[in-house]
Design a protein around this motif. Structure first.
Motif, PDB file in Angstrom:
ATOM      1  N   GLN A 395       0.887  -1.142  -0.068  1.00  0.00           N
ATOM      2  CA  GLN A 395       0.041  -0.032  -0.131  1.00  0.00           C
ATOM      3  C   GLN A 395       0.844   1.267  -0.200  1.00  0.00           C
ATOM      4  OE1 GLN A 395      -2.184   0.657   3.762  1.00  0.00           O
ATOM      5  NE2 GLN A 395      -3.631   2.306   2.543  1.00  0.00           N
ATOM      6  N   ARG A 396       1.781   1.279   0.765  1.00  0.00           N
ATOM      7  CA  ARG A 396       2.852   2.374   0.841  1.00  0.00           C
ATOM      8  C   ARG A 396       3.488   2.591  -0.320  1.00  0.00           C
ATOM      9  NH1 ARG A 396       6.517   1.583   4.498  1.00  0.00           N
ATOM     10  NH2 ARG A 396       5.949  -0.566   5.372  1.00  0.00           N
ATOM     11  N   THR A 397       3.827   1.308  -0.802  1.00  0.00           N
ATOM     12  CA  THR A 397       4.664   1.760  -2.331  1.00  0.00           C
ATOM     13  C   THR A 397       3.946   2.309  -3.311  1.00  0.00           C
ATOM     14  OG1 THR A 397       6.184  -0.179  -1.708  1.00  0.00           O
ATOM     15  CG2 THR A 397       6.247   0.333  -3.938  1.00  0.00           C
ATOM     16  N   LEU A 398       2.543   1.703  -3.590  1.00  0.00           N
ATOM     17  CA  LEU A 398       1.555   2.314  -4.355  1.00  0.00           C
ATOM     18  C   LEU A 398       1.324   3.900  -4.051  1.00  0.00           C
ATOM     19  CD1 LEU A 398      -0.851  -0.556  -4.796  1.00  0.00           C
ATOM     20  CD2 LEU A 398       0.778   0.018  -6.440  1.00  0.00           C
ATOM     21  N   ARG A 399       1.107   4.139  -3.053  1.00  0.00           N
ATOM     22  CA  ARG A 399       0.866   5.385  -2.590  1.00  0.00           C
ATOM     23  C   ARG A 399       2.045   6.465  -2.831  1.00  0.00           C
ATOM     24  NH1 ARG A 399      -3.255   5.627   2.518  1.00  0.00           N
ATOM     25  NH2 ARG A 399      -4.886   4.588   1.564  1.00  0.00           N
ATOM     26  N   GLY A 400       2.996   5.899  -2.607  1.00  0.00           N
ATOM     27  CA  GLY A 400       4.439   6.906  -2.427  1.00  0.00           C
ATOM     28  C   GLY A 400       5.086   6.818  -3.799  1.00  0.00           C
ATOM     29  N   ALA A 401       5.150   5.935  -4.379  1.00  0.00           N
ATOM     30  CA  ALA A 401       5.854   5.791  -5.728  1.00  0.00           C
ATOM     31  C   ALA A 401       5.669   6.930  -6.495  1.00  0.00           C
ATOM     32  CB  ALA A 401       5.478   4.482  -6.379  1.00  0.00           C
ATOM     33  N   PRO A 402       4.358   7.462  -6.796  1.00  0.00           N
ATOM     34  CA  PRO A 402       4.234   8.476  -7.753  1.00  0.00           C
ATOM     35  C   PRO A 402       5.006   9.792  -7.230  1.00  0.00           C
ATOM     36  CG  PRO A 402       2.215   7.676  -7.601  1.00  0.00           C
ATOM     37  CD  PRO A 402       3.084   6.700  -6.424  1.00  0.00           C
ATOM     38  N   GLN A 403       5.118   9.992  -6.311  1.00  0.00           N
ATOM     39  CA  GLN A 403       5.669  11.249  -5.332  1.00  0.00           C
ATOM     40  C   GLN A 403       7.156  10.923  -5.380  1.00  0.00           C
ATOM     41  OE1 GLN A 403       3.075  12.631  -2.301  1.00  0.00           O
ATOM     42  NE2 GLN A 403       2.656  10.436  -2.131  1.00  0.00           N
ATOM     43  N   TRP A 404       7.647   9.806  -5.111  1.00  0.00           N
ATOM     44  CA  TRP A 404       9.127   9.475  -4.943  1.00  0.00           C
ATOM     45  C   TRP A 404       9.789   9.556  -6.478  1.00  0.00           C
ATOM     46  CZ3 TRP A 404       7.512   4.745  -1.527  1.00  0.00           C
ATOM     47  CH2 TRP A 404       7.138   5.285  -0.394  1.00  0.00           C
ATOM     48  N   ARG A 405       9.299   9.146  -7.401  1.00  0.00           N
ATOM     49  CA  ARG A 405       9.279   9.192  -8.709  1.00  0.00           C
ATOM     50  C   ARG A 405      10.500   8.127  -9.189  1.00  0.00           C
ATOM     51  NH1 ARG A 405       9.582  15.293  -7.769  1.00  0.00           N
ATOM     52  NH2 ARG A 405       7.707  15.629  -7.084  1.00  0.00           N
ATOM     53  N   HIS A 406      11.511   8.070  -8.734  1.00  0.00           N
ATOM     54  CA  HIS A 406      12.747   7.487  -9.117  1.00  0.00           C
ATOM     55  C   HIS A 406      12.784   6.107  -8.680  1.00  0.00           C
ATOM     56  CE1 HIS A 406      16.598   6.746 -10.529  1.00  0.00           C
ATOM     57  NE2 HIS A 406      16.708   7.878 -10.988  1.00  0.00           N
ATOM     58  N   PRO A 407      12.901   5.182  -9.671  1.00  0.00           N
ATOM     59  CA  PRO A 407      12.900   3.455  -9.251  1.00  0.00           C
ATOM     60  C   PRO A 407      13.977   3.555  -8.161  1.00  0.00           C
ATOM     61  CG  PRO A 407      13.203   3.988 -11.587  1.00  0.00           C
ATOM     62  CD  PRO A 407      13.175   5.421 -11.085  1.00  0.00           C
ATOM     63  N   TYR A 408      14.990   4.113  -8.255  1.00  0.00           N
ATOM     64  CA  TYR A 408      16.175   4.002  -7.154  1.00  0.00           C
ATOM     65  C   TYR A 408      15.616   4.215  -5.926  1.00  0.00           C
ATOM     66  CZ  TYR A 408      20.343   4.990  -4.428  1.00  0.00           C
ATOM     67  OH  TYR A 408      21.409   4.948  -3.374  1.00  0.00           O
ATOM     68  N   LYS A 409      14.830   5.332  -5.660  1.00  0.00           N
ATOM     69  CA  LYS A 409      14.389   5.571  -4.188  1.00  0.00           C
ATOM     70  C   LYS A 409      13.186   4.330  -3.909  1.00  0.00           C
ATOM     71  CE  LYS A 409      14.671  10.502  -4.749  1.00  0.00           C
ATOM     72  NZ  LYS A 409      13.730  11.492  -5.164  1.00  0.00           N
ATOM     73  N   ILE A 410      12.505   3.882  -4.861  1.00  0.00           N
ATOM     74  CA  ILE A 410      11.540   2.866  -4.711  1.00  0.00           C
ATOM     75  C   ILE A 410      12.370   1.566  -4.166  1.00  0.00           C
ATOM     76  CG2 ILE A 410       9.579   1.497  -5.494  1.00  0.00           C
ATOM     77  CD1 ILE A 410       9.210   3.987  -7.384  1.00  0.00           C
ATOM     78  N   GLY A 411      13.469   1.315  -4.756  1.00  0.00           N
ATOM     79  CA  GLY A 411      14.293   0.265  -4.536  1.00  0.00           C
ATOM     80  C   GLY A 411      14.654   0.204  -3.327  1.00  0.00           C
TER      81      GLY A 411
END
Ligand code: SF4
Length: 445
Positions: A395-411
């Motif tokens: 849930q947090r990944t789906l909500r946050g990913a559009p704001q964090w933007r970069h794959p590096y950050k999501i990884g």
């Protein structure tokens, strides 16, 4: 003197997957004459092994004090002098002096060279004191780490101390109101020499000191194009221009001490200024709008807290898509205002809880008012389980990913969550200072 052994004791359990490089030993190594050989033993990632040595130097935190005293006893039985420094001996030099030949109070700089000279001359003193800022500019020799497998993150220290005075904080207890900051040009030069592609962690307990100094630092970091994370107070979010600079300078993750959702608790901990930036939701939105992820920390056990506080905090952290979060029982560290207050009120269950063989990591150490001791011990684990459940991570990944933007950050976020899931379960309920290596169990305390 020909050889010094540096030791970083562990809590007492097995190897840690998230151990970071112990910066203090890079500082000590840089200040050790080159003709003296050194060995680093970091018990968090390797078994303790005795090598022929003339002096042992240990950095000691409250949670590792019991283990450090065991190790010291083993060396001292063999006639090898032991020096202890760090937060715990600085707060309780008389206690540490019972287990060490020498105690250093304060920062290592300004004392270490004298300790070495005195040890070589056979005139080690019982106590050395250093004043913050008087030991000269810090230098680092990271060669001391050898090829050890630490977490892949580079540690850099901009300055020491914090201008705030939260009552539970051992940083404030250690430095008082002292705060300094290195020249940004030195920091940039140091960072250019670090391995490329690695995240940098500014280990300062609060990177935001003064607006002008912070702005200068951010502007100096921009050309580096490096990603970094830091611990920072919420008041920086009052200033959109500073947040823009943080993002431009490469900030990927900011650790923010939210501590509590309850105003009364914030007042009691002397952190009511946590509300200055317009409320937590607004702060989170401002960081996220700039692609900066948030690591939120929460603490429980103040008088206004109840057993519902844990679930509220976990739900808050989950719904606001915090990348990482930590939920801790209030822990009265020696030397802090909190410790003194609870002791004066007769609410400490054990005064020297860090030496008590019955103490388990995560245990309540004092009697809270709004819940039972068992609830204070179990609540943080419940919050961690809720926050680090797979459903919450998704849930947090789906909500946050559009704001964090970069794959590096999501990884990075996913990796940090995976490690946190493992580590929080591993530490909880562990006694301090019990190891598998029998040789080291014989000593007390
Ligand atoms: S803001 Fe953080 S570092 Fe500063 S006194 Fe409070 S808890 Fe300690």
């Amino acid at each position: 003197m020909r050889h010094i052994t540096f030791i970083r004791p562990a809590l007492g359990e097995g190897p840690s997957a998230d151990a970071m490089t112990p910066l203090v030993f890079a500082i000590l190594k840089a200040r050790t004459p080159p003709e003296i050989e050194t060995t680093l033993i970091d018990e968090r990632i390797e078994p303790l092994h005795m090598v022929p040595t003339d002096l042992v130097a240990m950095t000691v935190e409250t949670f590792t004090a019991r283990r450090a005293y065991q190790i010291a006893a083993a060396y001292r039985r063999r006639g090898i002098p032991v020096v202890m420094g760090g937060h715990h001996p600085s707060m309780l030099p008389e206690e540490s002096a019972q287990y060490a030949d020498t105690v250093v109070v304060g920062d290592a700089e300004g004392a270490w060279e004298t300790v070495i000279a005195d040890a070589a001359a056979g005139r080690l003193q019982r106590l050395y004191r250093s004043q913050p800022g008087r030991g000269g500019a810090p230098a680092y020799d990271r060669g001391i780490y050898g090829g050890r497998r630490y977490a892949p993150i580079s540690l850099v220290q901009v300055g020491r101390g914090c201008r705030f005075a939260c009552d539970f904080c051992s940083i404030h207890a250690f430095y008082g109101t002292y705060r300094d900051q290195r020249d940004p040009a030195d920091i940039v030069a140091e960072m250019r020499a670090l391995p490329r592609g690695r995240m940098v962690f500014f280990v300062d307990d609060n990177l935001y000191w003064r607006r002008d100094a912070f702005e200068k630092l951010m502007r100096a970091l921009i050309p580096l194009k490096m990603r970094w994370c830091c611990q920072i107070t919420i008041d920086v979010a009052r200033d959109d221009a500073l947040l823009d600079l943080m993002a431009a300078a490469g900030c990927a993750l900011a650790l923010i001490g939210f501590e509590s959702l309850d105003r009364d608790s914030l007042v009691q901990m002397r952190k009511k200024w946590n509300g200055v930036a317009g409320g937590y939701d607004d702060v989170i939105r401002r960081f996220h709008a700039r692609g900066i992820m948030i690591y939120g920390t929460f603490v429980f056990g103040y008088d206004a807290d109840t057993s519902a506080s844990f679930d509220r905090a976990a739900a808050f952290a989950r719904e606001r898509a915090l990348a990482i979060a930590n939920f801790n029982p209030l822990t009265p560290m020696p030397g802090t205002g909190l410790y003194d207050r609870l002791r004066a009120e007769g609410r400490l269950i054990r005064d020297s809880w860090w030496l008590d063989p019955a103490y388990r990591y995560g245990d309540a150490i004092f009697k809270p008012l709004g819940m039972s001791c068992a609830e204070l011990s179990e609540g943080p684990m419940r919050a961690r389980r809720a926050f680090y459940g797979w459903g919450s991570i998704a849930q947090r990944t789906l909500r946050g990913a559009p704001q964090w933007r970069h794959p590096y950050k999501i990884g990075t976020m996913l990796l940090a969550n995976w490690i946190s899931r493992r580590e929080i379960v591993r530490k909880q309920g562990r006694p301090l200072a019990v190891r598998r290596q029998g040789e080291w169990l014989e000593a007390s305390p």
